[in-house]
Design an enzyme around this catalytic site. Structure first.
Site, mmCIF file in Angstrom:
data_model
loop_
_atom_site.group_PDB
_atom_site.id
_atom_site.type_symbol
_atom_site.label_atom_id
_atom_site.label_comp_id
_atom_site.label_asym_id
_atom_site.label_seq_id
_atom_site.Cartn_x
_atom_site.Cartn_y
_atom_site.Cartn_z
ATOM 1 N N GLY A 13 0.775 -1.242 0.000
ATOM 2 C CA GLY A 13 0.000 0.000 0.000
ATOM 3 C C GLY A 13 0.803 1.286 0.000
ATOM 4 O O GLY A 13 0.335 2.294 0.528
ATOM 5 N N ASN A 15 1.320 3.087 -2.593
ATOM 6 C CA ASN A 15 0.535 4.012 -3.423
ATOM 7 C C ASN A 15 -0.649 4.576 -2.640
ATOM 8 O O ASN A 15 -0.986 5.748 -2.771
ATOM 9 C CB ASN A 15 0.051 3.312 -4.698
ATOM 10 C CG ASN A 15 1.120 3.303 -5.772
ATOM 11 O OD1 ASN A 15 1.464 4.341 -6.315
ATOM 12 N ND2 ASN A 15 1.674 2.136 -6.046
ATOM 13 N N LEU A 85 -4.396 -7.123 -6.615
ATOM 14 C CA LEU A 85 -3.992 -8.229 -7.479
ATOM 15 C C LEU A 85 -5.112 -9.228 -7.751
ATOM 16 O O LEU A 85 -4.906 -10.438 -7.729
ATOM 17 C CB LEU A 85 -2.790 -8.962 -6.852
ATOM 18 C CG LEU A 85 -1.546 -8.109 -6.651
ATOM 19 C CD1 LEU A 85 -0.452 -8.893 -5.960
ATOM 20 C CD2 LEU A 85 -1.044 -7.549 -7.983
ATOM 21 N N LYS A 86 -6.292 -8.714 -7.978
ATOM 22 C CA LYS A 86 -7.402 -9.595 -8.294
ATOM 23 C C LYS A 86 -8.120 -9.019 -9.507
ATOM 24 O O LYS A 86 -8.239 -7.795 -9.626
ATOM 25 C CB LYS A 86 -8.347 -9.644 -7.078
ATOM 26 C CG LYS A 86 -9.265 -10.828 -7.068
ATOM 27 C CD LYS A 86 -9.870 -11.007 -5.675
ATOM 28 C CE LYS A 86 -11.140 -11.823 -5.714
ATOM 29 N NZ LYS A 86 -11.040 -13.127 -6.342
ATOM 30 N N HIS A 104 -0.125 1.147 -13.161
ATOM 31 C CA HIS A 104 0.686 0.020 -13.641
ATOM 32 C C HIS A 104 2.148 0.468 -13.702
ATOM 33 O O HIS A 104 2.441 1.555 -14.225
ATOM 34 C CB HIS A 104 0.197 -0.439 -15.024
ATOM 35 C CG HIS A 104 0.914 -1.661 -15.491
ATOM 36 N ND1 HIS A 104 0.601 -2.926 -15.030
ATOM 37 C CD2 HIS A 104 1.960 -1.815 -16.333
ATOM 38 C CE1 HIS A 104 1.423 -3.807 -15.588
ATOM 39 N NE2 HIS A 104 2.254 -3.161 -16.381
HETATM 40 C C1 GRF Z 1 2.846 -1.025 -7.619
HETATM 41 O O1 GRF Z 1 4.028 -1.163 -8.358
HETATM 42 C C2 GRF Z 1 1.665 -0.913 -8.544
HETATM 43 O O2 GRF Z 1 1.936 -0.259 -9.724
HETATM 44 C C3 GRF Z 1 1.382 -2.350 -8.841
HETATM 45 O O3 GRF Z 1 1.631 -3.041 -7.636
HETATM 46 C C4 GRF Z 1 2.548 -2.297 -6.836
HETATM 47 C C5 GRF Z 1 1.871 -2.037 -5.532
HETATM 48 O O4 GRF Z 1 2.676 -1.346 -4.640
HETATM 49 N N1 GRF Z 1 0.100 -2.498 -9.443
HETATM 50 P P1 GRF Z 1 2.071 -0.764 -3.288
HETATM 51 O O5 GRF Z 1 1.240 -1.857 -2.645
HETATM 52 O O6 GRF Z 1 1.241 0.428 -3.636
HETATM 53 O O7 GRF Z 1 3.266 -0.415 -2.460
#
Ligand code: GRF
Length: 202
Positions: A13, A15, A85-86, A104
């Site tokens: 998390g 992001n 991731l789903k 992405h």
């Molecule tokens: C990030 O690289 C995002 O682009 C990808 O999965 C990763 C997740 O990172 N879809 P986080 O959980 O936000 O640290």
């Protein structure tokens, strides 16, 4: 009206954290953070920020229906996929058309599609020897990483960069452009025309 955001996660998390940290610049509120994985550290981040967190067991047979119900009950305007991731259910994608954003970690359409997530994306970039990588924020459609592109930003790679180094460089960019895209959405400045996104000037 203040928009309601739901952030869907499956892992660390970072992001999500970037969004939380930049919410003062965005005219919206994160109404809930939902994870399909119990151990996702992002749930802890939400808790610390005082945001409603929901764990929904990704293995439940009626997972998709439950998820859709939660999002509707909470009157969510925008779904942000931040390391989720789903695969989203078709009905959900339809009901929230033009209102789901994904980040992405590559310059789409490179290194995407089934099986290209997390560090795997950066391994592919490393193996191909690209000199530039980057991140893409896009709207979600029924395909995998195929929806209209909102923002992209590049990072220059050095020969010495290992996949983990590429990941680190790209994450910095992700944190910036995800918040920027959410801000633009919340300002009603994103218009989809023939699968391309036009950004309206203020
Ligand atoms: C990030 O690289 C995002 O682009 C990808 O999965 C990763 C997740 O990172 N879809 P986080 O959980 O936000 O640290």
């Amino acid at each position: 009206m203040l928009k309601n955001i739901a952030v869907l996660i499956s892992g660390g998390g970072s992001n999500l954290q970037a969004l939380i940290d930049q919410m003062d610049k965005i005219d919206a509120r994160i109404k809930l953070v939902l994870s399909n994985k119990k151990e996702a550290y992002g749930l802890e981040r939400a808790k610390k920020a005082g945001i409603n967190q929901v764990y929904l067991n990704g293995k439940l047979e009626d997972y998709d229906q439950r998820l859709l119900k939660i999002l509707k009950d909470e009157q969510i305007d925008l779904i942000v996929l931040a390391g989720y991731l789903k695969i989203l259910d078709k009905q959900l994608v339809k009901d929230f058309e033009g209102r789901i954003i994904n980040i992405h970690p590559s310059l789409l359409p490179s290194f995407c599609g089934d099986g290209q997530y997390g560090i795997k994306v950066h391994r592919s970039a490393y193996q191909r020897g690209v000199k530039l990588s980057g991140a893409t924020v896009h709207f979600v459609d029924e395909g995998t990483d195929t929806g209209p592109i909102i923002l992209q930003e590049t990072v220059a790679l050095d020969f010495e960069d290992r996949p983990e180094d590429i990941q680190k460089k790209v994450l910095e960019v992700e944190h910036r452009i995800l918040a920027e895209a959410v801000k633009l959405f919340c300002q009603d400045r994103l218009v989809i025309e023939n699968n391309r996104v036009k950004i309206l000037k203020r």
